[in-house]
Design an enzyme around this catalytic site. Structure first.
Site, PDB file in Angstrom:
ATOM      1  CG  HIS A   1      40.179  36.825  37.820  1.00 44.86           C
ATOM      2  ND1 HIS A   1      39.347  35.784  38.175  1.00 44.86           N
ATOM      3  CD2 HIS A   1      40.066  36.950  36.470  1.00 44.86           C
ATOM      4  CE1 HIS A   1      38.733  35.319  37.099  1.00 44.86           C
ATOM      5  NE2 HIS A   1      39.157  36.003  36.048  1.00 44.86           N
TER       6      HIS A   1
ATOM      7  CE  LYS B   1      31.058  33.955  30.557  1.00 44.98           C
ATOM      8  NZ  LYS B   1      32.404  34.490  30.893  1.00 44.98           N
TER       9      LYS B   1
ATOM     10  NE  ARG C   1      43.936  33.349  30.306  1.00 45.90           N
ATOM     11  CZ  ARG C   1      42.736  32.880  30.624  1.00 45.90           C
ATOM     12  NH1 ARG C   1      42.559  32.273  31.769  1.00 45.90           N
ATOM     13  NH2 ARG C   1      41.722  32.999  29.807  1.00 45.90           N
TER      14      ARG C   1
ATOM     15  CB  SER D   1      36.535  31.404  36.226  1.00 49.73           C
ATOM     16  OG  SER D   1      36.852  32.619  36.883  1.00 49.73           O
TER      17      SER D   1
END
Length: 382
Positions: free
Chosen positions: A17, A41, A93, A131
């Site tokens: 990040h 979440k 990614r 994360s």
């Protein structure tokens, strides 16, 4: 470009990040980090806590053109456009990331009439960092040393404190004690992990990392050897306090750090029975180890020495921290004293006497000898 936005849950914010934020800084005068509350979440930290962690992480880098905005009850792309941010940035990614982000981009623009998105690709060493990846590291022995590589320091500090807090609450059974007892235990947690004890900037080894590593060792020892639960609690209590007072006692007396820590434990009024753990703390005094006995002494000393038998990376972190702990010593004197200490422990390990507890001896003795011999060779060659 005047402004560019970056959105996410950031629980925790990672070095990946941070890379994207820095890329955004190269494209715009101002970066706005849009932080989603996203309770679905079940984040470790509240939105306000995450906002603070992000701000501290950016400030630590000297990035003064980054602000953090919490998005409540709105789509990020629409909230961004309302604040004059017409472009968002996202890291890609994998091809799966692209497919997902492309769908979100189309929804943001075509359905929500929100901000557009540009995509950037992180360098290879950050390609797997997310994360979710970081959170999955938590638990086994050494997890904290690994996590430290993938998150900025403020995020790491907050995560470790959160982990320690859960360990602390379990030790004192917060689900059953009353509000007064909880408040008292809370005060002691803040004190132990704060700037005057394990969280202090002068603590390079006997610090929060040391606490996390030792408590993990105790947890795994208990899972493998099945001791009495009361004995596990005593070892944990003693470990939390055994290095709370480090170095000469604050009073300037001849009292050892172990004795000062034992008295601190006795004065804390946590739990019902404290004498057993106090005796165990006193038994960790290396100057008295031949004279002070306790049935759990070998366990606690082995937990403390387990760092010697870790893999290369963890052992390297340990040796660098020890050097910082003794930074007041000139290199020549440090090498002499460190080599002498290592030679003494190495002889004990070779004689099968370094780890008094059989479980720890089996796990770590051979690797500890290798690590210490290698370090002595490096010190001798320096």
């Amino acid at each position: 470009m005047e402004k560019i936005g970056f959105s996410g849950t950031f629980d925790p914010i990672t070095n990946g990040h941070m890379w994207v934020i820095n890329e955004a800084r190269s494209l715009a005068d101002e970066v706005v980090v849009f932080l989603s509350e996203n309770p679905a979440k079940k984040p470790r930290f509240s939105a306000e806590e995450r906002k603070s962690i992000i701000a501290l992480s950016c400030a630590q880098q000297g990035w003064d053109n980054v602000q953090v905005v919490i998005v409540k009850g709105d789509y990020t792309a629409r909230a961004a456009k309302k604040q004059g941010v017409h472009c968002l940035i996202r890291g890609i990614r994998t091809t799966a990331d692209f497919d997902y982000e492309n769908l979100i981009q189309q929804t943001n623009v075509d359905v929500l009439q929100g901000a557009k998105t540009i995509f950037v690709m992180p360098p290879r060493d950050l390609g797997s960092v997310s994360s979710s990846f970081v959170k999955a590291l938590e638990g086994p022995i050494g997890w904290n040393w690994i996590m430290k590589k993938f998150v900025p320091a403020p995020a790491y500090h907050a995560w470790v404190l959160s982990w320690l807090r859960r360990e602390w609450e379990t030790l004192w059974d917060y689900d059953t004690i009353d509000a007064t007892a909880i408040a008292h235990a809370d005060d002691w947690f803040v004190r132990l992990t704060g700037a005057t004890m394990y969280g202090g900037p002068q603590r390079h080894y006997h610090n929060l990392d040391h606490l996390v590593h030792g408590l993990c060792e105790i947890r795994v020892w208990a899972a493998n050897t099945r001791p009495e639960p009361a004995d596990v609690a005593i070892v944990k209590q003693a470990f939390w306090f055994h290095d709370a007072e480090y170095g000469p006692a604050a009073s300037g007396s001849d009292m050892t750090a172990e004795e000062a820590s034992a008295r601190l434990w006795l004065d804390c009024h946590l739990g019902q029975e404290r004498e057993d753990a106090a005796a165990l703390i006193r038994a960790t005094d290396h100057f008295q180890e031949a004279h002070v006995e306790h049935r759990l002494k070998d366990v606690l000393l082995s937990v403390d020495l387990a760092i010697l038998g870790q893999d290369d990376e963890v052992y390297g972190n340990y040796t660098r921290a020890i050097r910082q702990e003794y930074i007041h010593l000139p290199d020549v004197k440090y090498r002499q004293e460190r080599c002498a200490a290592l030679a003494h422990m190495c002889r004990k390990a070779e004689a099968g006497q370094l780890f008094g507890n059989a479980y720890f001896a089996e796990q770590y003795n051979e690797r500890a000898i290798e690590n210490m011999q290698r370090e002595m060779a490096q010190l001798a060659a320096a």
